[in-house]
Design a protein around this motif. Sequence first.
Motif, PDB file in Angstrom:
ATOM      1  N   ALA A   1       2.940   6.530  -5.225  1.00  0.00           N
ATOM      2  CA  ALA A   1       2.677   6.787  -6.639  1.00  0.00           C
ATOM      3  C   ALA A   1       1.521   7.777  -6.792  1.00  0.00           C
ATOM      4  CB  ALA A   1       2.363   5.472  -7.350  1.00  0.00           C
ATOM      5  N   ARG A   2       0.457   7.576  -5.988  1.00  0.00           N
ATOM      6  CA  ARG A   2      -0.690   8.500  -6.045  1.00  0.00           C
ATOM      7  C   ARG A   2      -0.241   9.903  -5.662  1.00  0.00           C
ATOM      8  NH1 ARG A   2      -4.504   4.501  -4.639  1.00  0.00           N
ATOM      9  NH2 ARG A   2      -5.539   3.929  -6.592  1.00  0.00           N
TER      10      ARG A   2
ATOM     11  N   THR B   1      -2.443   8.787 -12.296  1.00  0.00           N
ATOM     12  CA  THR B   1      -3.853   8.423 -12.399  1.00  0.00           C
ATOM     13  C   THR B   1      -3.992   6.918 -12.163  1.00  0.00           C
ATOM     14  OG1 THR B   1      -3.696   7.949 -14.741  1.00  0.00           O
ATOM     15  CG2 THR B   1      -4.218  10.214 -14.127  1.00  0.00           C
ATOM     16  N   ASP B   2      -5.249   6.436 -12.078  1.00  0.00           N
ATOM     17  CA  ASP B   2      -5.472   5.007 -11.882  1.00  0.00           C
ATOM     18  C   ASP B   2      -4.791   4.177 -12.970  1.00  0.00           C
ATOM     19  OD1 ASP B   2      -6.798   5.247  -9.584  1.00  0.00           O
ATOM     20  OD2 ASP B   2      -8.793   4.675 -10.339  1.00  0.00           O
ATOM     21  N   GLY B   3      -4.954   4.622 -14.220  1.00  0.00           N
ATOM     22  CA  GLY B   3      -4.373   3.890 -15.348  1.00  0.00           C
ATOM     23  C   GLY B   3      -2.857   3.872 -15.282  1.00  0.00           C
ATOM     24  N   GLN B   4      -2.274   5.030 -14.955  1.00  0.00           N
ATOM     25  CA  GLN B   4      -0.815   5.098 -14.856  1.00  0.00           C
ATOM     26  C   GLN B   4      -0.308   4.233 -13.713  1.00  0.00           C
ATOM     27  OE1 GLN B   4      -0.607   9.387 -14.508  1.00  0.00           O
ATOM     28  NE2 GLN B   4       0.425   9.568 -16.494  1.00  0.00           N
ATOM     29  N   LEU B   5      -1.048   4.263 -12.599  1.00  0.00           N
ATOM     30  CA  LEU B   5      -0.667   3.459 -11.438  1.00  0.00           C
ATOM     31  C   LEU B   5      -0.614   1.982 -11.827  1.00  0.00           C
ATOM     32  CD1 LEU B   5      -0.222   3.548  -8.282  1.00  0.00           C
ATOM     33  CD2 LEU B   5      -2.637   2.968  -8.104  1.00  0.00           C
TER      34      LEU B   5
ATOM     35  N   GLU C   1       1.736  -1.086 -10.551  1.00  0.00           N
ATOM     36  CA  GLU C   1       1.170  -2.357 -10.092  1.00  0.00           C
ATOM     37  C   GLU C   1       1.558  -3.532 -10.999  1.00  0.00           C
ATOM     38  OE1 GLU C   1      -2.834  -1.133  -7.708  1.00  0.00           O
ATOM     39  OE2 GLU C   1      -2.850  -0.806  -9.871  1.00  0.00           O
ATOM     40  N   LEU C   2       1.397  -3.361 -12.320  1.00  0.00           N
ATOM     41  CA  LEU C   2       1.703  -4.485 -13.219  1.00  0.00           C
ATOM     42  C   LEU C   2       3.182  -4.884 -13.170  1.00  0.00           C
ATOM     43  CD1 LEU C   2      -0.618  -3.966 -16.325  1.00  0.00           C
ATOM     44  CD2 LEU C   2      -0.658  -5.807 -14.636  1.00  0.00           C
ATOM     45  N   PRO C   3       4.108  -3.936 -13.263  1.00  0.00           N
ATOM     46  CA  PRO C   3       5.512  -4.364 -13.172  1.00  0.00           C
ATOM     47  C   PRO C   3       5.820  -5.101 -11.862  1.00  0.00           C
ATOM     48  CG  PRO C   3       5.385  -2.097 -13.925  1.00  0.00           C
ATOM     49  CD  PRO C   3       3.995  -2.499 -13.548  1.00  0.00           C
ATOM     50  N   MET C   4       5.197  -4.649 -10.775  1.00  0.00           N
ATOM     51  CA  MET C   4       5.483  -5.301  -9.500  1.00  0.00           C
ATOM     52  C   MET C   4       4.808  -6.664  -9.392  1.00  0.00           C
ATOM     53  SD  MET C   4       5.753  -2.349  -6.657  1.00  0.00           S
ATOM     54  CE  MET C   4       6.702  -3.410  -5.587  1.00  0.00           C
ATOM     55  N   ALA C   5       3.801  -6.892 -10.235  1.00  0.00           N
ATOM     56  CA  ALA C   5       3.083  -8.173 -10.175  1.00  0.00           C
ATOM     57  C   ALA C   5       3.707  -9.218 -11.096  1.00  0.00           C
ATOM     58  CB  ALA C   5       1.615  -7.964 -10.545  1.00  0.00           C
ATOM     59  N   ILE C   6       4.727  -8.815 -11.861  1.00  0.00           N
ATOM     60  CA  ILE C   6       5.303  -9.731 -12.856  1.00  0.00           C
ATOM     61  C   ILE C   6       5.738 -11.083 -12.269  1.00  0.00           C
ATOM     62  CG2 ILE C   6       7.277 -10.069 -14.429  1.00  0.00           C
ATOM     63  CD1 ILE C   6       6.921  -7.218 -15.346  1.00  0.00           C
ATOM     64  N   PRO C   7       6.384 -11.127 -11.089  1.00  0.00           N
ATOM     65  CA  PRO C   7       6.795 -12.451 -10.592  1.00  0.00           C
ATOM     66  C   PRO C   7       5.626 -13.415 -10.424  1.00  0.00           C
ATOM     67  CG  PRO C   7       7.832 -10.712  -9.312  1.00  0.00           C
ATOM     68  CD  PRO C   7       6.861 -10.040 -10.224  1.00  0.00           C
ATOM     69  N   GLU C   8       4.519 -12.959  -9.826  1.00  0.00           N
ATOM     70  CA  GLU C   8       3.368 -13.840  -9.644  1.00  0.00           C
ATOM     71  C   GLU C   8       2.750 -14.207 -10.984  1.00  0.00           C
ATOM     72  OE1 GLU C   8       3.843 -11.314  -7.539  1.00  0.00           O
ATOM     73  OE2 GLU C   8       3.390 -11.989  -5.495  1.00  0.00           O
ATOM     74  N   ILE C   9       2.678 -13.229 -11.893  1.00  0.00           N
ATOM     75  CA  ILE C   9       2.084 -13.500 -13.197  1.00  0.00           C
ATOM     76  C   ILE C   9       2.886 -14.575 -13.927  1.00  0.00           C
ATOM     77  CG2 ILE C   9       1.566 -12.510 -15.463  1.00  0.00           C
ATOM     78  CD1 ILE C   9       0.973  -9.855 -14.057  1.00  0.00           C
ATOM     79  N   LEU C  10       4.220 -14.446 -13.903  1.00  0.00           N
ATOM     80  CA  LEU C  10       5.048 -15.441 -14.588  1.00  0.00           C
ATOM     81  C   LEU C  10       4.986 -16.794 -13.889  1.00  0.00           C
ATOM     82  CD1 LEU C  10       8.122 -13.346 -15.730  1.00  0.00           C
ATOM     83  CD2 LEU C  10       6.477 -14.545 -17.165  1.00  0.00           C
TER      84      LEU C  10
ATOM     85  N   ALA D   1       0.828  -1.205   0.000  1.00  0.00           N
ATOM     86  CA  ALA D   1       0.000   0.000   0.000  1.00  0.00           C
ATOM     87  C   ALA D   1       0.868   1.263   0.000  1.00  0.00           C
ATOM     88  CB  ALA D   1      -0.934  -0.013   1.203  1.00  0.00           C
ATOM     89  N   ASP D   2       2.016   1.214   0.684  1.00  0.00           N
ATOM     90  CA  ASP D   2       2.914   2.371   0.737  1.00  0.00           C
ATOM     91  C   ASP D   2       3.335   2.814  -0.656  1.00  0.00           C
ATOM     92  OD1 ASP D   2       2.718   1.788   3.339  1.00  0.00           O
ATOM     93  OD2 ASP D   2       4.804   1.119   3.622  1.00  0.00           O
TER      94      ASP D   2
END
Lengths: 239, 262
Positions: free
Chosen positions: A142-143, A148-152, A157-166, A136-137
Amino acid sequence: MSPDALATLPFAQVEIEQRSGESCIANDGLCPGWIVDNLGDYATPLVEHIYLTLFSVVVGFVIAFGLAILAHRRAWTMRPISATTQILYTIPSIAAFFLLQPIVGRGFMAGAIALIAYTLFILFANITTGLQNVPADVKDAARGMGLTDGQLLRQVELPMAIPEILAGLRIAMTTTIGLAALAFFAGAGGLGEPIEQDIFFKSNVVIAGGLCLLLAAISDLILLGVQRFALPWRRAQAT
Amino acid sequence: MAKGAGDVSSTIAILGPFGDGIDFIFQQRESVSGGSMIGGPKQILDLTATHLLVSVVAIFAAILLFLPLGLYLGHHGKGEFLASSVSNVGRAVPTLALLAFFVSFLGIGFLNVATVLFLLAIPPILTNTFVGVRQVDRDTVDAANGMGMTDLQVIRNVELPLALPTIFAGLRLSTVAVLATATIGPLANVLTLGRPIIEPQTFGVGGQVGAAILVATVTLLGDLIVRLIQNAATPKGLKLQREAERSRKSLTLSPIRRESTT
């Protein structure tokens, strides 16, 4: 096995190659000579297997990604989507192959749709977990910088989620390669077809089964490589 | 074709094979090749009983042997590599290839199919037991040790109850995989619910669709039953804690996530 029981197996009598003369082959043995001579015959099932797996995982990923973004944006959709995908995941693919045939007919699509349905839950669960695990920090920071939501979503969010996604993609790939070995039931070919045609012939089973395992191992290594390449900042860490 | 099929297919063309499949389950009929009777409640019950028996034998054998091993390894923090690599390799082995391997090298029969299903059931049970025990708060374990509990007591009274939700998540994966794979048992002459699927020349499309409906139903029910047992077996305190977490955070998903992070 009694002769009667043998006769009830539909494909047991079908032989991939003529198997008379040499005793090794006649005994359903593990014959290096036969393997070398006939390896080429497995090229078509192998290509079908790869094509079916890649198609299913790619389409499954696109759908799961869309659903995950939706669930991320509209929290109330999370529960119905996850319940639905979980049911699709629980229905055995072999049953799905036959339940789909009256609707889409026998062939590639029946196999692909069943496999796509199977991958959805794995991919959806991992993508949403990845998005939720962003601290959340970090999001607050970032906010605070005016994203914006889209930029966030795109930049944080997506780059940080890459390990789980892969990680989800790796599971989806290996399980789909395993399940695609049953896709011949849907008329979609693949490496399961030669296995079932002569399940008693050791050479045949070892080649086709071995190719499945090899395929799974190679695809896992490739995705592992992608993971290292996509996450340069993680390379230093031991994960 | 049976009566039921005609009624249904006259309404919606697409329902035809499904109506025929349902009809196959409830009505005996002559086989496609003629000469013998197929379908109907009696035969279906027979196939279902074999299906369940071979699956239950495999699952219980896997629990009896590998749940204690997982508890032991988790308790001592040993064998992380074993527990995680078993699950990764296990996932990649096509079940058909595994069954074919057993059939071509060891022969057909109940024991071989049960063994294949047993091997299939091991990875989720072993990995999830190990991970579940490792995830138990170390302070809790220290406290239990400080109270003078023996290793065995710690495992039985502290680690096992707290690891139960994770263990059951693994058990669900095993159950679903085993029930689904028992379908290809007839290839090794074990006549499970997959028989109409494997023998289309006798059972026809109606038989295949009917069997597919049954396999899906049995698997979904198996999953539901394990989930109900899981609910009943989860310690009350743990449930309360989870609910509190759930209301604080947004919704989360469990089964795949746990595996994926190992």
